[in-house]
Enzyme design. Structure first.
Site, PDB file in Angstrom:
ATOM      1  N   CYS A   6       0.937  -1.292  -0.241  1.00  0.00           N
ATOM      2  CA  CYS A   6      -0.101  -0.147   0.039  1.00  0.00           C
ATOM      3  C   CYS A   6       0.823   1.142   0.233  1.00  0.00           C
ATOM      4  O   CYS A   6       1.663   1.365  -0.847  1.00  0.00           O
ATOM      5  CB  CYS A   6      -1.022  -0.112   1.177  1.00  0.00           C
ATOM      6  SG  CYS A   6      -2.277   0.850   0.857  1.00  0.00           S
ATOM      7  N   HIS A   7       0.787   2.092   1.004  1.00  0.00           N
ATOM      8  CA  HIS A   7       1.466   3.386   0.975  1.00  0.00           C
ATOM      9  C   HIS A   7       2.931   3.117   1.601  1.00  0.00           C
ATOM     10  O   HIS A   7       3.972   4.020   1.804  1.00  0.00           O
ATOM     11  CB  HIS A   7       0.960   4.499   1.887  1.00  0.00           C
ATOM     12  CG  HIS A   7      -0.320   4.827   1.391  1.00  0.00           C
ATOM     13  ND1 HIS A   7      -1.668   4.054   1.693  1.00  0.00           N
ATOM     14  CD2 HIS A   7      -0.616   5.885   0.522  1.00  0.00           C
ATOM     15  CE1 HIS A   7      -2.750   4.869   1.049  1.00  0.00           C
ATOM     16  NE2 HIS A   7      -1.971   5.828   0.424  1.00  0.00           N
ATOM     17  N   GLU A  16      -6.655   7.332  -4.219  1.00  0.00           N
ATOM     18  CA  GLU A  16      -6.783   8.600  -3.259  1.00  0.00           C
ATOM     19  C   GLU A  16      -7.468   9.351  -3.780  1.00  0.00           C
ATOM     20  O   GLU A  16      -8.518   9.984  -2.909  1.00  0.00           O
ATOM     21  CB  GLU A  16      -5.386   9.179  -3.560  1.00  0.00           C
ATOM     22  CG  GLU A  16      -4.059   8.526  -3.393  1.00  0.00           C
ATOM     23  CD  GLU A  16      -3.771   8.008  -1.910  1.00  0.00           C
ATOM     24  OE1 GLU A  16      -5.011   8.020  -1.090  1.00  0.00           O
ATOM     25  OE2 GLU A  16      -2.594   7.579  -1.612  1.00  0.00           O
TER      26      GLU A  16
END
Length: 239
Positions: free
Chosen positions: A139-140, A170
Site C-alpha cells: 500500500c503506502h 486517493e
C-alpha cells in the site's frame, strides 16, 4: 548461505487528521497484522519497529468494515504476541539489520508523512537488501523507498516493477488534497520519480502484488496477506 528466517515489519510512527471529524490516519492495523500472521505461520521470527518506537492506529482500520472479529480479537488482546510487540515497538537503534531476511513496510496513509525521512528504517531495509534478503512493502509502505538504496547508492526499485496504492484510489477516498497539503507525492508519483515501473492493480481495492526478484510490493490493504506470502516465496528461492 541464505539470510536468517526472520522478518522485520516496519510501522509508521506518524499520525494526522485525514477522515471526517478530524479522525486520524496512522498504522493500518491489518497491514501489519496479516503479514505478521503469514510470517509466523511460515516459521519466521517476527519483530516490529518504527522510526520513533511509537505508533498510532489508523481510525478507519479499526472499524468493523476493516478489522474483522478474529483480527480484532488479536489486536485488542494485549497479551497476544502481535499486540505485545506492537506495544513494545523497537526503534532502529535496537535492531541489527543483519538478523533479518525479510524487511516488510506496512502502511496507512501516515506512512506518506514519515517514511520518506525515516533514515533508520531505510538503512535497515538497505542492509537487508545488501545482505541478499527480500525487501517488501504494501500500500503506502512504498514511501519508504525514497531512501532504500543498493551498494551503488541507487534506489533498489529503479528499473523494477512495483505496485502500491493508486492515485485513483486517493481520488476515490477524497484525500488527494490532504496528501498535497503534507507536501508528499502519491505512491505512483514517488515510484516513477525513483525510476521504477509502476504497475497498477485491476482496481484500486483489488488484491494485487508484484514480485521482481527480491523486491515484493502490494497495492492496498486487501493485498497485505498475498504480499507477505509472495515475500516468503521470494525468500524461499534464495540460496
Amino acid at each position: 548461505m541464505a539470510p536468517p528466517r526472520r522478518a522485520l515489519i516496519a510501522v509508521t510512527s506518524a499520525h494526522a487528521p485525514l477522515y471526517p471529524g478530524g479522525k486520524e490516519t496512522g498504522l493500518f492495523i491489518t497491514e501489519a497484522l496479516h503479514p505478521f500472521d503469514v510470517f509466523r505461520n511460515a516459521g519466521f521470527e517476527v519483530d516490529l519497529a518504527s522510526e520513533t518506537g511509537k505508533y498510532s492506529p489508523d481510525w478507519l482500520s479499526t472499524t468493523d468494515d476493516w478489522l474483522k472479529p478474529n483480527d480484532r480479537k488479536i489486536y485488542e488482546d494485549r497479551n497476544s504476541e502481535f499486540r505485545r510487540k506492537l506495544d513494545n515497538m523497537l526503534t532502529p537503534a535496537q535492531v541489527n539489520p543483519d538478523d533479518y531476511g525479510i524487511f516488510f513496510a506496512s502502511a496507512g496513509h501516515a506512512s506518506l508523512i514519515d517514511y520518506p525521512d525515516a533514515k533508520g528504517l531505510q538503512k535497515i531495509a538497505s542492509t537487508v537488501w545488501a545482505d541478499g534478503g527480500v525487501v517488501s512493502a504494501v500500500c503506502h509502505g512504498g514511501a519508504i523507498f525514497t531512501g532504500v538504496v543498493d551498494s551503488n547508492g541507487a534506489p533498489v526499485i529503479k528499473g523494477r516493477n512495483v505496485t502500491g496504492f493508486t492515485t485513483k484510489g486517493e481520488e476515490e477516498e477524497g484525500v488527494l488534497d490532504t496528501i498535497k497539503s503534507w507536501n508528499r507525492p502519491t505512491i505512483e508519483a514517488s515510484a516513477t520519480s525513483l525510476g521504477a515501473h509502476y504497475v497498477s492493480p485491476p482496481g484500486p481495492w483489488d488484491a494485487f502484488t508484484q514480485t521482481d526478484g527480491r523486491l515484493v510490493t502490494g497495492a492496498n490493504p486487501a493485498s497485505a496477506t498475498v504480499t507477505a506470502e509472495a515475500a516468503v516465496a521470494a525468500f524461499d528461492k534464495l540460496k
